[in-house]
Design a protein around this motif. Structure first.
Motif, short mmCIF file in Angstrom:
data_model
loop_
_atom_site.label_atom_id
_atom_site.label_comp_id
_atom_site.label_asym_id
_atom_site.label_seq_id
_atom_site.Cartn_x
_atom_site.Cartn_y
_atom_site.Cartn_z
N ILE A 81 0.85 -1.20 0.00
CA ILE A 81 0.00 0.00 0.00
C ILE A 81 0.88 1.24 0.00
CG2 ILE A 81 -1.79 1.26 1.24
CD1 ILE A 81 -2.79 -1.44 0.35
N TYR A 82 0.49 2.24 -0.79
CA TYR A 82 1.15 3.55 -0.75
C TYR A 82 0.09 4.63 -0.60
CZ TYR A 82 -0.19 3.49 -5.70
OH TYR A 82 -0.89 3.40 -6.87
N ALA A 83 0.42 5.72 0.10
CA ALA A 83 -0.59 6.74 0.41
C ALA A 83 0.06 8.10 0.58
CB ALA A 83 -1.34 6.37 1.70
N GLY A 84 -0.72 9.15 0.30
CA GLY A 84 -0.24 10.52 0.47
C GLY A 84 0.76 10.89 -0.62
N GLY A 85 1.45 12.03 -0.44
CA GLY A 85 2.43 12.45 -1.42
C GLY A 85 2.90 13.87 -1.21
N TYR A 86 3.86 14.25 -2.03
CA TYR A 86 4.56 15.51 -1.86
C TYR A 86 3.64 16.72 -1.94
CZ TYR A 86 8.11 19.12 -2.45
OH TYR A 86 8.90 20.23 -2.29
N PRO A 141 -4.76 10.33 -1.94
CA PRO A 141 -5.07 9.00 -2.48
C PRO A 141 -4.29 7.89 -1.80
CG PRO A 141 -4.65 10.58 -4.25
CD PRO A 141 -4.22 11.23 -2.98
N ILE A 142 -4.91 6.70 -1.76
CA ILE A 142 -4.28 5.46 -1.34
C ILE A 142 -4.33 4.51 -2.54
CG2 ILE A 142 -4.26 3.56 0.32
CD1 ILE A 142 -6.06 5.29 2.12
N ASP A 175 -6.30 1.85 -7.55
CA ASP A 175 -6.89 2.71 -6.53
C ASP A 175 -7.41 1.89 -5.35
OD1 ASP A 175 -7.97 5.36 -5.63
OD2 ASP A 175 -9.86 4.28 -5.81
N PHE A 176 -7.13 2.38 -4.14
CA PHE A 176 -7.61 1.74 -2.91
C PHE A 176 -8.67 2.58 -2.23
CE2 PHE A 176 -7.58 0.56 1.52
CZ PHE A 176 -7.29 -0.79 1.55
N SER A 180 -9.10 -5.07 2.18
CA SER A 180 -10.43 -4.52 1.85
C SER A 180 -10.26 -3.09 1.37
CB SER A 180 -11.36 -4.55 3.07
OG SER A 180 -11.52 -5.87 3.53
N ALA A 181 -10.43 -2.86 0.08
CA ALA A 181 -10.30 -1.51 -0.46
C ALA A 181 -11.37 -0.59 0.11
CB ALA A 181 -10.38 -1.54 -1.98
N GLY A 182 -11.05 0.69 0.23
CA GLY A 182 -11.98 1.67 0.76
C GLY A 182 -11.22 2.80 1.43
#
Length: 248
Positions: A10-15, A20-21, A34-35, A77-79
């Protein structure tokens, strides 16, 4: 921010203070999918997990204030993420995280992008609530990255240091010196198997550039890092994870 179970990364956030996740299936190549979305958009936050739940500690929020949100997801579980609790006191802001199968620890946080602290805080992953004080690092750092097996966690680099610290995750208290990285690194990446911790990339000082180097240590020992190899390109502040770390 990154976290992972045995199959999914899983990756999330950003500069750009994004929310988004996304996720990858670790065993196969291909683009991310997309998660969902974070509760609070975050830059330079940090993530970790147990077998089922991912934890995201907010980094900075627009205006470079220290973010205080702790979000969680169920990795399979995506969401959208849900509210876990709050980061308190000097623990807010950019930093690193690690986990055992029960406890998530966050450290080296800064309420602005240029201030250092040695504070560590923790939560119990299976519960909800605000995080509590764990202890202090050997020196104040900025944006050091964590990696752990089931019992021991390492903090690698941070600020203008090459220091590696370690903690016993099940026991509250101050960190102990482990050894040194090859370079003074902040905003690098760290992950682990049950035996080995990897640190790669990051912003080097005093050179003022991004590193291409990959270092490793054996977690059960103490001592300076050894050379692992090189990244395909220099970089920093990635969303790092593995499918064999201490949270699993």
């Amino acid at each position: 921010m990154g976290c992972s179970d045995r199959t999914r990364g899983i990756y999330a956030g950003g500069y750009t203070w994004s929310n988004p996740i996304g996720f990858f299936t670790i065993s196969s190549g291909g683009d991310g999918a997309d998660f969902g979305d974070l509760v609070q958009p975050s830059h330079s936050g940090c993530g970790c997990n147990d077998r089922t739940r991912g934890i995201f500690f907010s980094g900075t929020v627009p205006g470079w204030a220290g973010g205080t949100a702790i979000d969680y997801i169920t990795i399979q579980s995506a969401g959208d993420a849900k509210d876990f609790g709050d980061i308190t006191g000097e623990h807010s802001g950019a930093g690193g995280a690690m986990a055992s199968s029960t406890r998530a620890v966050k450290a080296t946080n800064s309420p602005s992008p240029y201030s250092n602290t040695g504070a560590m805080g923790y939560v119990t992953i299976s519960t909800l609530g605000n995080h509590s004080d764990f202890g202090d690092l050997t020196i104040d750092k900025q944006d050091s990255k964590g990696a752990a097996n089931a019992t021991r966690g390492l903090w690698m680099g941070g600020g203008d240091t090459n220091v590696i610290d370690y903690i016993n995750i099940a026991s509250l208290g101050d960190a102990v010196d482990f050894g040194d990285l090859h370079n003074q690194i902040r905003s690098g990446c760290g992950f682990a198997s049950q035996t080995r911790a990897i640190q790669y990339g990051g912003y080097r000082t005093p050179q003022g550039d991004n590193s291409q180097r990959i270092d490793y240590v054996e977690i059960a020992t103490t001592g300076n890092c050894l050379d692992f190899g090189d990244m395909t390109d220099p970089g920093r502040a990635g969303a790092q994870y593995s499918n064999g770390h201490g949270g699993l």
